[in-house]
Design an enzyme around this catalytic site. Structure first.
Site, PDB file in Angstrom:
ATOM      1  N   HIS A 124       1.768   1.908   1.563  1.00 30.75           N
ATOM      2  CA  HIS A 124       1.351   0.486   1.561  1.00 30.75           C
ATOM      3  C   HIS A 124       0.173   0.726   2.673  1.00 30.75           C
ATOM      4  O   HIS A 124      -0.564  -0.226   2.741  1.00 30.75           O
ATOM      5  CB  HIS A 124       2.362  -0.386   2.146  1.00 30.75           C
ATOM      6  N   ASP A 148      -2.073  -1.902  -1.653  1.00 30.54           N
ATOM      7  CA  ASP A 148      -1.389  -3.120  -1.314  1.00 30.54           C
ATOM      8  C   ASP A 148      -0.434  -3.617  -2.623  1.00 30.54           C
ATOM      9  O   ASP A 148      -0.637  -3.110  -3.748  1.00 30.54           O
ATOM     10  CB  ASP A 148      -2.268  -4.422  -1.072  1.00 30.54           C
TER      11      ASP A 148
END
Length: 508
Positions: free
Chosen positions: A481, A485
């Site tokens: 992450h 995204d």
């Protein structure tokens, strides 16, 4: 002392000017540098020259002595970025043999594979310091001595490394008295000055005073592992101070002390006979298994993983695959995995934000899809790389995957065939696994997990039964992450699904 040092430097320049400084090299490149070795008793063993390279990670040290003829120490090379130690395989030379550029000295087992260590200069083997079968030899430890003339070989018949050198990385010694000589303040200063650039920079970044670090390199020189140990020691001291300062710790310390001591007591080592009687046996860790354990633990505990799952219809893919294999006339045989690799490569080109790696202070985006294929071998998991998959056809991808898998199982992969990569694929479909989540291979930012094909009924108004039976596969994307995204990961899977369900688009 100053006059002596200047004299040594002048003699060094004169003697080294007439000698070749070619560095012994392995077949393939690595990128882990070695720290400079320091020399004990500078008046007797003056360092003539030391040359190291960050691309080959191999070190030759030239020495002269009043008791011995000039000689060269060949150190254990770092053959991969993650290699900290290696195992000595079979020596291809023996004492007295002449070696020339390109000759293989010894087989070395790294954390990834077993490779030949080639020498790139002329000389004679005077002494083998680490026998075949030696395990866990640190990369900065000397493994052989080479001289430039055959007549000098006999002078090293009784040459030995001190007993402490094997455990503490101390320097080779021509006699026990030299091994026991104390390190003077002057030599200590030289040792600190001779520390590798990475050791010095690491110390500065973590506010470590080099004078407080106990060196384990030759003659007490400070190497990278010493700095890392000191950093961990400092962190542990801070943690212990904080815990001991806590009121909760003060109240519970007395009652918990016996239990802590019992828990900290190391388990007694059982003999094979005792293990058999107790119904188990211990398996020695290989270098590869140690690296797998270390890297995957770091990944799982430091990388913020998240998972996305998608179901894909593979009926059209199976039809195209069957048609291509029928017309191949035996030249190739495509697998479902070949199509998956190609589809992933094209999806990475369509969504380049996934084709990236985390580099601590920046994100690196790759221009081609170099895909690491998780491959199981008898000694552990390795990820050979099929490079520029986005620019290759299915036949080339299929051929390379088969070739790399065979070399991996035979432990014959070269470092350039498994180091790097921009994306990974792990396929357990052949074992009947419907879906799973693989662990990211840092510094890559994503890995695609492939499950098995399954039959599934779906509503179909065009069918008189009201449903159709289709073949589907589950794919799971595990992403970092910090780099990818969630929406970006979903975009990648959508593109990937489009290529899988419309395989002809991969042939355009």
């Amino acid at each position: 002392m100053l006059a002596l040092r200047r004299s040594v430097i002048r003699s060094t320049i004169r003697s080294s000017a007439s000698r070749s400084l070619a560095v012994p090299a392995v077949k393939l490149q690595a990128s882990k540098p070695l720290s400079t070795l320091s020399v004990k008793n500078a008046s007797k063993f003056s360092l003539l020259n030391a040359k190291k390279t960050s691309t080959l990670s191999v070190q030759r040290m030239h020495y002269s002595s009043s008791d011995l003829p000039d000689y060269t120490l060949v150190a254990m090379p770092a053959l991969s970025p993650t290699m900290e130690m290696g195992n000595i395989g079979t020596w291809k030379v023996k004492v007295g043999d002449k070696v020339e550029p390109g000759d293989v000295l010894v087989e070395i087992e790294t954390d990834k594979a077993q490779m030949d260590f080639e020498y790139q200069d002329y000389g004679y083997i005077a002494k083998i310091l680490k026998d075949s079968g030696s395990k866990d030899v640190p990369i900065e430890i000397p493994i052989a001595i080479i001289v430039d003339e055959e007549a000098k070989v006999s002078a090293f018949k009784d040459f030995v490394l001190s007993d402490t050198s094997a455990a503490n990385n101390s320097p080779p010694a021509a006699s026990q008295s030299q091994a026991n000589d104390p390190v003077t303040p002057e030599l200590k200063d030289q040792s600190l000055a001779a520390g590798s650039f990475s050791s010095q920079s690491g110390a500065q970044e973590n506010s470590i005073d080099l004078s407080t670090v106990k060196g384990t390199g030759l003659s007490g020189s400070i190497v990278k592992s010493d700095i890392l140990s000191k950093i961990q020691e400092s962190k542990l001291e801070i943690f212990i101070y904080i815990v001991k300062s806590s009121p909760i710790h003060s109240q519970a310390s007395e009652s918990s002390a016996p239990a802590v001591k019992q828990a900290q007591a190391p388990a007694a080592t059982q003999t094979p006979a005792q293990q058999a009687a107790l119904g188990y046996h211990d398996i020695e860790l290989t270098n590869m298994r140690k690296v797998i354990a270390k890297r995957l633990t770091e990944s799982k505990t430091t990388v913020p993983h998240y998972s996305l799952n998608i179901e894909v219809n593979v009926d059209n893919l199976n039809k195209v695959r069957a048609a291509l294999n029928e017309t191949s006339q035996g030249k190739f045989k495509l697998t479902v995995n070949d199509f998956i690799v190609k589809a992933a490569a094209l999806a990475l080109k369509a969504v380049p934000a996934v084709n990236c790696s985390w580099q601590e202070t920046f994100i690196r985006q790759y221009h081609h899809a170099d895909i690491s294929i998780a491959t199981s071998t008898p000694t552990g998991l390795i990820t050979p790389i099929v490079k520029t998959c986005d620019a290759k056809g299915l036949e080339s991808i299929s051929s390379e995957i088969k070739s790399l898998a065979a070399k991996a199982k035979a432990n014959k992969l070269t470092p350039e065939e498994y180091q790097g990569g921009s994306f990974s694929i792990s396929n357990l479909g052949m074992y009947g696994i419907s879906s799973f989540t693989a662990i990211i291979n840092p510094p890559q930012s994503a890995i695609l997990s492939v499950g098995t094909s399954q039959k599934k009924m779906i509503p179909d108004e065009s069918n008189e039964k009201g449903f159709s039976v289709v073949t589907v596969n589950n794919f799971t994307l595990n992403a970092d992450h910090r780099v990818v995204d969630g929406a970006t990961g979903a975009e990648f899977l959508t593109s990937f699904k489009s290529y899988i369900e419309n395989p002809l688009t991969m042939l355009l």
